[in-house]
Design a protein around this motif. Structure first.
Motif, mmCIF file in Angstrom:
data_model
loop_
_atom_site.group_PDB
_atom_site.id
_atom_site.type_symbol
_atom_site.label_atom_id
_atom_site.label_comp_id
_atom_site.label_asym_id
_atom_site.label_seq_id
_atom_site.Cartn_x
_atom_site.Cartn_y
_atom_site.Cartn_z
ATOM 1 N N THR A 3 0.849 -1.189 0.000
ATOM 2 C CA THR A 3 0.000 0.000 0.000
ATOM 3 C C THR A 3 0.880 1.232 0.000
ATOM 4 O O THR A 3 1.726 1.392 0.882
ATOM 5 C CB THR A 3 -0.937 0.028 1.221
ATOM 6 N N ALA A 4 0.710 2.087 -1.000
ATOM 7 C CA ALA A 4 1.417 3.364 -1.052
ATOM 8 C C ALA A 4 0.629 4.387 -0.244
ATOM 9 O O ALA A 4 -0.607 4.368 -0.230
ATOM 10 C CB ALA A 4 1.575 3.829 -2.495
ATOM 11 N N ILE A 5 1.347 5.289 0.423
ATOM 12 C CA ILE A 5 0.698 6.242 1.313
ATOM 13 C C ILE A 5 1.351 7.608 1.192
ATOM 14 O O ILE A 5 2.564 7.715 0.945
ATOM 15 C CB ILE A 5 0.763 5.737 2.779
ATOM 16 N N ASP A 6 0.553 8.658 1.340
ATOM 17 C CA ASP A 6 1.079 10.017 1.357
ATOM 18 C C ASP A 6 0.262 10.856 2.327
ATOM 19 O O ASP A 6 -0.973 10.823 2.293
ATOM 20 C CB ASP A 6 1.012 10.647 -0.036
ATOM 21 N N PHE A 7 0.952 11.600 3.195
ATOM 22 C CA PHE A 7 0.311 12.529 4.110
ATOM 23 C C PHE A 7 0.595 13.968 3.688
ATOM 24 O O PHE A 7 1.659 14.280 3.154
ATOM 25 C CB PHE A 7 0.843 12.361 5.544
ATOM 26 N N GLU A 8 -0.365 14.849 3.973
ATOM 27 C CA GLU A 8 -0.136 16.289 3.937
ATOM 28 C C GLU A 8 -0.329 16.796 5.363
ATOM 29 O O GLU A 8 -1.147 16.258 6.123
ATOM 30 C CB GLU A 8 -1.113 16.992 2.994
ATOM 31 N N ALA B 170 -2.312 -5.516 6.560
ATOM 32 C CA ALA B 170 -0.981 -5.894 7.024
ATOM 33 C C ALA B 170 0.082 -5.645 5.961
ATOM 34 O O ALA B 170 1.170 -6.201 6.017
ATOM 35 C CB ALA B 170 -0.972 -7.360 7.433
ATOM 36 N N ASP B 171 -0.222 -4.803 4.984
ATOM 37 C CA ASP B 171 0.711 -4.527 3.906
ATOM 38 C C ASP B 171 1.974 -3.812 4.389
ATOM 39 O O ASP B 171 1.953 -3.070 5.376
ATOM 40 C CB ASP B 171 0.071 -3.617 2.853
ATOM 41 N N VAL B 172 3.054 -3.983 3.639
ATOM 42 C CA VAL B 172 4.185 -3.074 3.733
ATOM 43 C C VAL B 172 3.716 -1.747 3.139
ATOM 44 O O VAL B 172 3.054 -1.702 2.099
ATOM 45 C CB VAL B 172 5.393 -3.616 2.940
ATOM 46 N N LEU B 173 4.029 -0.640 3.820
ATOM 47 C CA LEU B 173 3.706 0.680 3.307
ATOM 48 C C LEU B 173 4.872 1.192 2.466
ATOM 49 O O LEU B 173 6.031 0.966 2.807
ATOM 50 C CB LEU B 173 3.434 1.653 4.447
ATOM 51 N N VAL B 174 4.548 1.873 1.374
ATOM 52 C CA VAL B 174 5.579 2.494 0.539
ATOM 53 C C VAL B 174 5.247 3.970 0.419
ATOM 54 O O VAL B 174 4.092 4.341 0.175
ATOM 55 C CB VAL B 174 5.649 1.848 -0.861
ATOM 56 N N ALA B 175 6.248 4.826 0.614
ATOM 57 C CA ALA B 175 6.041 6.272 0.516
ATOM 58 C C ALA B 175 7.273 6.914 -0.095
ATOM 59 O O ALA B 175 8.387 6.387 0.010
ATOM 60 C CB ALA B 175 5.754 6.870 1.895
ATOM 61 N N MET C 146 6.159 8.224 7.726
ATOM 62 C CA MET C 146 6.115 7.373 8.911
ATOM 63 C C MET C 146 6.208 8.205 10.184
ATOM 64 O O MET C 146 5.611 7.864 11.208
ATOM 65 C CB MET C 146 7.243 6.331 8.865
ATOM 66 N N SER C 147 6.936 9.338 10.118
ATOM 67 C CA SER C 147 6.990 10.231 11.268
ATOM 68 C C SER C 147 5.629 10.848 11.548
ATOM 69 O O SER C 147 5.230 10.996 12.707
ATOM 70 C CB SER C 147 8.029 11.334 11.024
ATOM 71 N N VAL C 148 4.896 11.200 10.493
ATOM 72 C CA VAL C 148 3.542 11.735 10.673
ATOM 73 C C VAL C 148 2.667 10.693 11.364
ATOM 74 O O VAL C 148 1.956 10.999 12.328
ATOM 75 C CB VAL C 148 2.926 12.149 9.320
ATOM 76 N N LEU C 149 2.717 9.474 10.890
ATOM 77 C CA LEU C 149 1.915 8.411 11.486
ATOM 78 C C LEU C 149 2.272 8.216 12.956
ATOM 79 O O LEU C 149 1.389 8.155 13.827
ATOM 80 C CB LEU C 149 2.154 7.118 10.696
ATOM 81 N N ARG C 150 3.552 8.182 13.234
ATOM 82 C CA ARG C 150 4.003 7.942 14.610
ATOM 83 C C ARG C 150 3.676 9.118 15.527
ATOM 84 O O ARG C 150 3.174 8.943 16.645
ATOM 85 C CB ARG C 150 5.517 7.684 14.602
ATOM 86 N N ARG C 151 3.938 10.328 15.056
ATOM 87 C CA ARG C 151 3.776 11.496 15.926
ATOM 88 C C ARG C 151 2.309 11.873 16.124
ATOM 89 O O ARG C 151 1.918 12.349 17.197
ATOM 90 C CB ARG C 151 4.584 12.654 15.368
ATOM 91 N N ALA C 152 1.477 11.667 15.106
ATOM 92 C CA ALA C 152 0.048 11.929 15.288
ATOM 93 C C ALA C 152 -0.547 10.945 16.294
ATOM 94 O O ALA C 152 -1.418 11.303 17.094
ATOM 95 C CB ALA C 152 -0.682 11.856 13.950
ATOM 96 N N CYS C 153 -0.082 9.710 16.252
ATOM 97 C CA CYS C 153 -0.537 8.735 17.256
ATOM 98 C C CYS C 153 -0.089 9.150 18.654
ATOM 99 O O CYS C 153 -0.861 9.060 19.617
ATOM 100 C CB CYS C 153 0.003 7.350 16.918
ATOM 101 N N ALA C 154 1.153 9.612 18.777
ATOM 102 C CA ALA C 154 1.647 10.047 20.084
ATOM 103 C C ALA C 154 0.846 11.228 20.611
ATOM 104 O O ALA C 154 0.567 11.318 21.817
ATOM 105 C CB ALA C 154 3.128 10.414 19.984
ATOM 106 N N ALA C 155 0.453 12.143 19.705
ATOM 107 C CA ALA C 155 -0.287 13.332 20.127
ATOM 108 C C ALA C 155 -1.695 13.008 20.592
ATOM 109 O O ALA C 155 -2.307 13.790 21.330
ATOM 110 C CB ALA C 155 -0.343 14.337 18.976
ATOM 111 N N THR C 156 -2.223 11.863 20.185
ATOM 112 C CA THR C 156 -3.601 11.497 20.516
ATOM 113 C C THR C 156 -3.680 10.263 21.413
ATOM 114 O O THR C 156 -4.758 9.700 21.618
ATOM 115 C CB THR C 156 -4.401 11.240 19.227
ATOM 116 N N ASP C 157 -2.535 9.833 21.933
ATOM 117 C CA ASP C 157 -2.476 8.650 22.801
ATOM 118 C C ASP C 157 -2.983 7.387 22.118
ATOM 119 O O ASP C 157 -3.497 6.473 22.772
ATOM 120 C CB ASP C 157 -3.257 8.889 24.102
#
Length: 221
Positions: A29-34, A107-112, A119-130
């Motif tokens: 799965t390819a992913i892109d955040f803004e 359960a896909d490998v993510l590609v960006a 991946m930092s967006v995914l990790r840090r947004a989760c941290a900000a929202t517990d």
């Protein structure tokens, strides 16, 4: 601007360890955040493109209301992606959209493209929202591209052109995710690789895993 609802294709629920599934063949799965501002926790849009057997078979994109304290829209970011505060005023929050994201990616490998950022967006947004950050495995299409093409720049539009992609709206989250998927497919074709692990091994790049950290991304002043 990315928005709207996921495609009508049936979403698959995550099973097993994130990033270690995907079946046989070139599946990912390819992913892109803004983001709304310089905070990695300020996700305001996401685009996703599911690849099965080397073809994009489903896409999804939606707007996200950034977590409180990370929801300021900086003019420079708005100038890049065009998303305004009013556009996300009624959008579901990160916790709701995280469930949609994991349902789509399974359960896909993510590609960006420049995966460290996404991946930092995914990790840090989760941290900000517990939220518990899914320990996805991921591959960077910039690294893959550098091993495949000889270009003056490895910015997404230039790499996409080399891969034979159609012109697209750069910084539209969905368009960027689809371009990333098509680049990875082309690189795999040129390498003669039939899955992302074989592609990474052939090119000498790593499939990494998100390092989950304690919730530390509190609201900023």
């Amino acid at each position: 601007m990315a928005g709207g609802l996921p495609s009508s294709a049936r979403l698959t629920r995550a099973r097993g360890i994130a990033g270690e599934g995907g079946g046989v063949g070139l599946d990912f799965t390819a992913i892109d955040f803004e983001t709304a501002n310089s905070s990695g926790a300020s996700a305001c849009a996401v685009g996703l493109a599911r690849v099965r057997d080397g073809r994009v078979v489903a896409t999804a994109a939606w707007l996200i209301k950034p977590p409180p304290g990370h929801d300021h829209f900086a003019p420079i970011n708005v100038g890049i992606h065009g998303i305004q505060p009013d556009d996300v005023a009624n959008a579901p929050d990160w916790s709701t959209q995280l469930a949609r994201l994991t349902a789509f990616a399974g359960a896909d490998v993510l590609v960006a493209h420049n995966a460290g950022f996404d991946m930092s967006v995914l990790r840090r947004a989760c941290a900000a929202t517990d939220e518990v950050c899914p320990p996805y495995r991921y591959l960077c299409s910039v690294q893959v591209s550098r091993k495949t093409y000889t270009l003056a720049s490895y910015r997404l539009p230039l790499v996409a052109e080399e891969a034979g992609c159609s012109p697209f709206a750069h910084h539209d989250a969905l368009a960027d995710a689809v371009a990333c998927a098509e680049i990875t497919i082309d690189c795999a074709r040129r390498a003669g690789a039939d899955d992302v692990h074989a592609l990474a091994a052939h090119l000498g790049v790593r499939i990494s895993q998100i390092a989950v950290e304690p919730a530390v991304e509190r609201a900023v002043a």
